[in-house]
Design an enzyme around this catalytic site. Sequence first.
Site, mmCIF file in Angstrom:
data_model
loop_
_atom_site.group_PDB
_atom_site.id
_atom_site.type_symbol
_atom_site.label_atom_id
_atom_site.label_comp_id
_atom_site.label_asym_id
_atom_site.label_seq_id
_atom_site.Cartn_x
_atom_site.Cartn_y
_atom_site.Cartn_z
ATOM 1 N N HIS A 1 0.817 -1.225 0.000
ATOM 2 C CA HIS A 1 0.000 0.000 0.000
ATOM 3 C C HIS A 1 0.846 1.268 0.000
ATOM 4 C CE1 HIS A 1 -3.840 -2.060 1.808
ATOM 5 N NE2 HIS A 1 -3.534 -2.498 0.603
ATOM 6 N N LYS B 1 -7.708 -0.577 3.130
ATOM 7 C CA LYS B 1 -7.334 -0.673 4.536
ATOM 8 C C LYS B 1 -6.532 -1.943 4.762
ATOM 9 C CE LYS B 1 -9.263 -3.859 5.829
ATOM 10 N NZ LYS B 1 -9.318 -5.281 5.406
HETATM 11 N N1 LIG Z 1 -12.689 -3.231 1.879
HETATM 12 C C1 LIG Z 1 -12.910 -4.512 2.065
HETATM 13 O O1 LIG Z 1 -14.002 -4.969 2.349
HETATM 14 C C2 LIG Z 1 -11.768 -5.459 1.845
HETATM 15 C C3 LIG Z 1 -12.025 -6.810 1.666
HETATM 16 C C4 LIG Z 1 -10.953 -7.624 1.380
HETATM 17 C C5 LIG Z 1 -9.673 -7.105 1.322
HETATM 18 N N2 LIG Z 1 -9.464 -5.781 1.536
HETATM 19 C C6 LIG Z 1 -8.103 -5.215 1.449
HETATM 20 O O2 LIG Z 1 -7.727 -5.198 0.107
HETATM 21 C C7 LIG Z 1 -6.351 -5.522 -0.050
HETATM 22 C C8 LIG Z 1 -6.223 -6.636 -1.072
HETATM 23 O O3 LIG Z 1 -6.924 -7.772 -0.623
HETATM 24 P P1 LIG Z 1 -7.330 -8.946 -1.649
HETATM 25 O O4 LIG Z 1 -8.090 -9.937 -0.857
HETATM 26 O O5 LIG Z 1 -7.912 -8.352 -2.864
HETATM 27 O O6 LIG Z 1 -5.883 -9.531 -1.932
HETATM 28 P P2 LIG Z 1 -5.347 -10.452 -3.123
HETATM 29 O O7 LIG Z 1 -6.444 -10.732 -4.103
HETATM 30 O O8 LIG Z 1 -4.682 -11.606 -2.491
HETATM 31 O O9 LIG Z 1 -4.197 -9.528 -3.744
HETATM 32 C C9 LIG Z 1 -4.474 -8.277 -4.320
HETATM 33 C C10 LIG Z 1 -3.431 -7.952 -5.352
HETATM 34 O O10 LIG Z 1 -2.230 -7.486 -4.747
HETATM 35 C C11 LIG Z 1 -1.269 -7.429 -5.783
HETATM 36 N N3 LIG Z 1 0.094 -7.643 -5.299
HETATM 37 C C12 LIG Z 1 1.058 -6.709 -5.333
HETATM 38 N N4 LIG Z 1 2.198 -7.174 -4.874
HETATM 39 C C13 LIG Z 1 1.994 -8.446 -4.535
HETATM 40 C C14 LIG Z 1 2.815 -9.462 -4.002
HETATM 41 N N5 LIG Z 1 4.106 -9.247 -3.700
HETATM 42 N N6 LIG Z 1 2.262 -10.655 -3.780
HETATM 43 C C15 LIG Z 1 0.969 -10.876 -4.075
HETATM 44 N N7 LIG Z 1 0.125 -9.939 -4.572
HETATM 45 C C16 LIG Z 1 0.635 -8.736 -4.806
HETATM 46 C C17 LIG Z 1 -1.706 -8.475 -6.821
HETATM 47 O O11 LIG Z 1 -2.089 -7.758 -7.989
HETATM 48 P P3 LIG Z 1 -1.467 -8.046 -9.431
HETATM 49 O O12 LIG Z 1 -1.069 -9.493 -9.411
HETATM 50 O O13 LIG Z 1 -2.577 -7.758 -10.313
HETATM 51 O O14 LIG Z 1 -0.300 -7.147 -9.566
HETATM 52 C C18 LIG Z 1 -2.941 -9.090 -6.185
HETATM 53 O O15 LIG Z 1 -3.891 -9.504 -7.108
HETATM 54 C C19 LIG Z 1 -5.847 -5.871 1.354
HETATM 55 O O16 LIG Z 1 -5.055 -4.835 1.852
HETATM 56 C C20 LIG Z 1 -7.098 -6.050 2.197
HETATM 57 O O17 LIG Z 1 -6.959 -5.571 3.526
HETATM 58 C C21 LIG Z 1 -10.491 -4.962 1.777
#
Ligand SMILES: NC(=O)c1ccc[n+]([C@@H]2O[C@H](COP(=O)([O-])OP(=O)(O)OC[C@H]3O[C@@H](n4cnc5c(N)ncnc54)[C@H](OP(=O)(O)O)[C@@H]3O)[C@@H](O)[C@H]2O)c1
Length: 325
Positions: free
Chosen positions: A79, A97
Site C-alpha cells: 500500500h 485498509k
Molecule cells: N474493503 C474490504 O471490504 C476489503 C475486503 C478484502 C480485502 N481488503 C483489502 O484489500 C487488499 C487486497 O486484498 P485482496 O483480498 O484483494 O488480496 P489479493 O487478491 O490476495 O491480492 C491483491 C493484489 O495485490 C497485488 N500484489 C502486489 N504485490 C503483490 C505481491 N508481492 N504478492 C501478491 N500480490 C501482490 C496483486 O495484484 P497483481 O497481481 O494484479 O499485480 C494481487 O492480485 C488488502 O489490503 C485487504 O486488507 C479490503
Amino acid sequence: MTQRPFRWGIIGAGKIAGQFAKDLALHKGAELYAIASRSQRRADNFAKEYGVKKSFNAYDKMLTAGVDAVYVATRHPQHCEVTLMCLQAEIPVLCEKPLAMNSAEVGKMIEAARKNSTFLMEAIWSRFLPSLRKVKEVIDAGEIGEVLSLRADFGFNSPFNPESRLYNRALGGGALLDIGIYPLFLAQLILGSPAEIQAVAHLGKTEVDEETLMQMSYADGAFAHLHATLRSRTPSTADIFGSKGSIRMHGRWHEAKGFTVELNSGETREYNFDFKGALGYYFEQEEVMRCLSEGQKESYLLPLDFSRDLMAVMDKVREKIGLEY
Ligand SMILES: NC(=O)c1ccc[n+]([C@@H]2O[C@H](COP(=O)([O-])OP(=O)(O)OC[C@H]3O[C@@H](n4cnc5c(N)ncnc54)[C@H](OP(=O)(O)O)[C@@H]3O)[C@@H](O)[C@H]2O)c1
C-alpha cells in the site's frame, strides 16, 4: 458540452478489486478506465470481465493513463509504496485498509499527500454507509447520552494456509490488520483514541495473530471491548451503550443496513436504509468523487489524522501481543 465521466484506475487485479469494480459500475457519472497489474494476462482478464478500457502490465503505467483517481487494491505491504508513487505524480488515491503496515509508513503517505496537495483516503468503506453515518449523528446529538462502553467483533473461519495473505507474515497476515481494524475503527469513531490498551492474541505457526482480543479504556471513563478472529465465525455485531440508552447495529455491523436505538425509558427507534451495490463500496466511491469535485484534499468523514491515530493504536496493540512485521 457534456462532461466526460470520472475516470477511475485500479492498481492490483485481485479479489477486492473485482468487488470494487462491481459497485463502481452503478455510478452513472463514473467509469472504470484503467487497470494495472504486474501481469498483462491478469490485467487483460480483469479488463475483459469488468469492461475496462486500458490494461497495463506494470503499476507505474497508471501514472500516465489520464485517470482522475486511483484505487490501490494491492495487499497491505504494497500500500505505502504504490500510494506514494501515485501521490508524487499528484494522482488522488483511495487506498485499501489498512492504509499501511505501521505508523512510519502512514506518516510518509500523509506527508506526501499534503506536500503534493493531493487527495488521499483510506478505504474504510463502512464509514460511508448511511447506517453508520446516522449512528454517529444520533450519538453526537446526545440521544443515548454519554457513551460509556462499546463492544464489537469481526470473525470468520479461514482455514489455515501458511501461503495465504491472511496467514503469511511476509504478506501482512493476521487478524488485527485485516479485520481487527474494523472494530478498532468503530471504537475510534465513537470514543476517540484510548488512554490505555490491553490486548491478548493467539499467534499461530506463522507467527501472525489468528485471534486478538482488545480492551480499551478512555480518559473520560469509557471502555471498548473488541475482538477479531480468523479462527471462527463470530456474530460480527456491535453495541454501543450510553447513559440514556443503547444502539444495536443490525446484522453484521460493518455492513449494517440499519440499527435500533433503545432508550432507558423503554422507547425504541428503528432506522433502516436503502443499500446500493453488493457490499457497500458504492458509498466510499461516491465520497471520493464528491470530495474531488469540491476540491477537498481529504474526507471530513474519514480524515487522514483519523487514519494516523487508528494506525498508532494498531501499532500499540501489536506491541502488546508481540506481533512484528
Ligand atoms: N474493503 C474490504 O471490504 C476489503 C475486503 C478484502 C480485502 N481488503 C483489502 O484489500 C487488499 C487486497 O486484498 P485482496 O483480498 O484483494 O488480496 P489479493 O487478491 O490476495 O491480492 C491483491 C493484489 O495485490 C497485488 N500484489 C502486489 N504485490 C503483490 C505481491 N508481492 N504478492 C501478491 N500480490 C501482490 C496483486 O495484484 P497483481 O497481481 O494484479 O499485480 C494481487 O492480485 C488488502 O489490503 C485487504 O486488507 C479490503
